[in-house]
Design a protein around this motif. Structure first.
Motif, PDB file in Angstrom:
ATOM      1  N   HIS A  52      -0.389 -47.187-120.092  1.00 44.82           N
ATOM      2  CA  HIS A  52      -0.639 -47.632-121.465  1.00 44.82           C
ATOM      3  C   HIS A  52      -1.641 -48.783-121.512  1.00 44.82           C
ATOM      4  CE1 HIS A  52       2.238 -44.963-123.240  1.00 44.82           C
ATOM      5  NE2 HIS A  52       3.235 -45.423-122.499  1.00 44.82           N
ATOM      6  N   GLU A  54      -4.122 -49.450-119.412  1.00 51.37           N
ATOM      7  CA  GLU A  54      -5.477 -48.975-119.148  1.00 51.37           C
ATOM      8  C   GLU A  54      -6.036 -48.210-120.352  1.00 51.37           C
ATOM      9  OE1 GLU A  54      -5.249 -46.785-115.512  1.00 51.37           O
ATOM     10  OE2 GLU A  54      -5.140 -48.602-114.270  1.00 51.37           O
ATOM     11  N   ASN A  55      -5.190 -47.402-120.983  1.00 53.11           N
ATOM     12  CA  ASN A  55      -5.641 -46.665-122.169  1.00 53.11           C
ATOM     13  C   ASN A  55      -6.003 -47.608-123.309  1.00 53.11           C
ATOM     14  OD1 ASN A  55      -5.342 -44.180-120.941  1.00 53.11           O
ATOM     15  ND2 ASN A  55      -3.281 -43.826-121.746  1.00 53.11           N
ATOM     16  N   ASP A  58      -9.257 -49.473-122.676  1.00 54.33           N
ATOM     17  CA  ASP A  58     -10.387 -48.596-122.950  1.00 54.33           C
ATOM     18  C   ASP A  58     -10.677 -48.544-124.452  1.00 54.33           C
ATOM     19  OD1 ASP A  58     -12.346 -46.493-122.111  1.00 54.33           O
ATOM     20  OD2 ASP A  58     -11.068 -45.222-123.356  1.00 54.33           O
ATOM     21  N   ARG A  59      -9.642 -48.452-125.264  1.00 54.86           N
ATOM     22  CA  ARG A  59      -9.813 -48.419-126.718  1.00 54.86           C
ATOM     23  C   ARG A  59     -10.326 -49.766-127.235  1.00 54.86           C
ATOM     24  NH1 ARG A  59      -7.645 -44.579-129.733  1.00 54.86           N
ATOM     25  NH2 ARG A  59      -6.931 -46.009-131.372  1.00 54.86           N
TER      26      ARG A  59
END
Length: 231
Positions: A52, A54-55, A58-59
């Motif tokens: 979560h 890392e995601n 990225d966002r």
């Protein structure tokens, strides 16, 4: 000397983020007895958080979410993986993580020895980091490396994130240098290496685990001591 100014990334390059983050998450897992709350194991907690986080980073880099979204949602989403919907616990984990993590001191092998070598050669050294300003400054101070750096450029200070040109241009302006006189040392191919390349700056790709892929950096090293052969 070809290079007059050296720019470094912090996390995963000098400051051992994986080790320090893992220790912090283990402390939180134990402190809140998360196993008794239904989190099956520390490894499962660590794996869920990492995915979560890392995601969400990225966002955040793409401008899709805010800093507060990133800070809050990573623990909220992690706990939801274990069917825990406790907002008080989310806020406790969020605050305590940011309180504990910057106090960790693990650095990559020979970080200080390499910085001592470069300082003795009178290189002005600067930091370019995407991390949050308060957190990054504390990491550097507590691990004993802040004094090596003339300018510490965070994404908050620059108003831009790597790999966008604006943060590199901001850093070079602060240092009073140009791309042709500078070199970037970092672990992230897209953020540090290609970001520096896109503004005309040479790069040192520090890749203990990840091969360069489809892009050839100016230099590639597996250990920080290898900088001595370049600089």
């Amino acid at each position: 000397m070809k290079y007059k100014h050296l720019f470094f990334d912090l996390d995963h390059t000098l400051w051992d983020f994986e080790t320090n983050e893992r220790e912090t998450l283990q402390e939180l897992y134990d402190m809140h007895s998360l196993e008794s709350r239904g989190v099956t194991s520390f490894e499962a907690f660590h794996a869920s958080y990492t995915i979560h986080n890392e995601n969400l980073w990225d966002r955040f880099r793409k401008g899709l979410i805010t800093r507060n979204d990133l800070r809050d949602k990573r623990f909220r989403l992690c706990l939801l993986d274990f069917k825990i919907g406790d907002e008080t616990l989310v806020q406790q984990l969020t605050f305590q993580f940011l309180d504990i993590l910057p106090g960790k001191k693990a650095l990559f092998p020979e970080t200080k020895e390499t910085l001592d070598y470069l300082a003795a050669r009178e290189y002005p050294m600067h930091m370019i980091t995407n991390g949050f300003e308060e957190t990054q400054l504390l990491k550097m101070k507590n691990s004993g490396i802040d004094h090596y750096f003339t300018h510490i450029i965070t994404s908050e200070l620059a108003g831009s994130l790597k790999p966008y040109p604006e943060i590199f241009e901001f850093a070079m302006a602060k240092a009073g240098t140009t791309a042709s006189e500078s070199i970037m040392v970092g672990d992230a191919m897209e953020l540090d290496i290609k970001g520096a390349h896109n503004v005309g700056m040479d790069q040192v790709y520090f890749n203990p685990a990840n091969p360069p892929g489809d892009f050839t950096p100016t230099y590639t090293i597996r250990h920080l001591r290898e900088l001595r052969a370049i600089l």
